[in-house]
Design an enzyme around this catalytic site. Structure first.
Site, PDB file in Angstrom:
ATOM      1  CE  LYS A  63      -4.394  -1.553   1.949  1.00 18.27           C
ATOM      2  NZ  LYS A  63      -5.375  -1.349   3.024  1.00 18.27           N
ATOM      3  CE  LYS A 119      -9.361 -12.983  -3.179  1.00 22.72           C
ATOM      4  NZ  LYS A 119      -8.900 -13.187  -1.785  1.00 22.72           N
ATOM      5  CE  LYS A 144     -14.778  -4.218   0.289  1.00 25.97           C
ATOM      6  NZ  LYS A 144     -14.857  -3.718   1.644  1.00 25.97           N
TER       7      LYS A 144
END
Ligand code: TRP
Length: 332
Positions: free
Chosen positions: A119, A201, A204
């Protein structure tokens, strides 16, 4: 974790961030399992709004996201009488024990968290200190409830291991205080891939609106997304995730939605068109009742459930917090 009426049910804790729409991958992979577990275990479920603040948010964004996801969780079948269901910031012990956990976790172990590296590496702007210390808060979430089992995906493995390590370290330093939790990767959870790029996958955080089925999508949108799902050119319906990721994903989704087996389902199809039609129909049948319940839930009801949930959560968390303060030598 199966229980007979005489043995004590395992304390289970899990958390979800109030950010972004909930998609089919979240539902079939994790949230449907939350609903099942509330009847098998002593389940505590938390909307982790303080965690959402680790990335910059607009004023009001987290509050709205929290209400939205609470409503959705109630609509999919979380029953506040079968589990404890609450918002993290409503129980101040989370932030409080989060601080103590920062004193137990080391700088070195937090530096090794791959989620932090990902991140912070991806961000071009502001990186808050909380993005770095977040696993200490997550450890606090878990330890506050004498949690035995944490049912979360493999991507959380490192964070759960950290929670175990800090519990063991605290206990060794200050005496037995915390239950040491275990990670449990829910076996029943389906791994749902993106319809447009089935090697990834459904997520979000990756922007793929056409590859992502949201629980709030209309039947028309669901039909369109499934119809346009990426497959391949050999025209054979076979469950083989490595060489046929797109078709296998459709079979997995159909299996998860209808309680079937993907390899067996493959035998029933000879063309992609009918498979896609059945996947879309199964998803609409799965999602429509959720949307109907959602429409019946107003904000006042949701807020009242969350207030009650916070009281029940605090009744468990406050004595554990006192234990921790006493153990580590604060004047109480
Ligand atoms: N970190 C988790 C996630 O991003 C959410 C979370 C916060 C959590 N606290 C938790 C999960 C405690 C399980 C237990 O998905």
């Amino acid at each position: 974790m199966s229980t007979t009426p005489t043995d004590k049910r395992a304390r289970v804790f899990s958390g979800i961030q109030p950010s972004g729409a909930v998609h089919l991958g979240n539902y079939l992979g994790a949230l449907r399992n939350w609903v099942a577990l509330q009847h098998e275990a002593d389940a505590v479920y938390c909307i982790v709004d303080l965690h959402a603040l680790t990335l910059p948010k607009e004023p009001g964004e987290v509050a709205q996201g929290t209400l939205d996801i609470a409503r959705l969780l109630l609509a999919i079948g979380l029953d506040p009488r079968a589990c404890v269901f609450f918002v993290q910031s409503h129980v101040h012990e989370h932030a409080e024990l989060g601080w103590l956990m920062q004193t137990i976790a080391s700088y070195g172990e937090l530096s090794r968290m791959t989620q932090f590296k990902d991140k912070s590496g991806r961000s071009t702007g502001f990186i808050s200190a909380s993005l770095f210390t977040y696993p200490a808060l997550q450890a606090a979430d878990i330890l506050l409830y004498d949690t035995e089992v944490v049912p979360v995906g493999d991507d959380q493995r490192q964070h759960i291991e950290l929670a175990r390590d800090v519990a063991l370290r605290f206990n060794a330093r200050y005496g037995e205080t915390f239950v040491v939790p275990e990670h449990h990767i829910p076996a029943a959870g389906a791994r749902v891939m993106d319809l447009q790029s089935p090697e990834n996958k459904m997520s979000k955080s990756i922007d793929s609106p056409q590859g992502t089925v949201n629980l709030l999508d209309t039947p028309k949108e669901i039909e369109k997304k499934v119809k346009r799902a990426v497959t391949d050119n050999d025209g054979e319906v076979r469950f083989d995730p490595t060489s046929k990721p797109g078709v296998s994903n459709l079979l997995s989704i159909l299996a998860a939605a209808t309680d079937g087996d993907p390899a067996k389902l493959a035998d029933q199809y000879h063309q992609y068109g009918p498979l896609k039609a059945d996947v879309a129909a199964a998803l609409i049948a799965l999602i429509e009742p959720i949307q109907a319940r959602l429409a019946d839930l107003d904000d006042a009801t949701v807020r009242a459930e969350l207030r009650l949930g916070a009281q029940r959560a605090q009744a468990i968390a406050a004595p554990v917090m006192d234990r921790a303060k006493q153990a580590c030598g604060l004047l109480v």
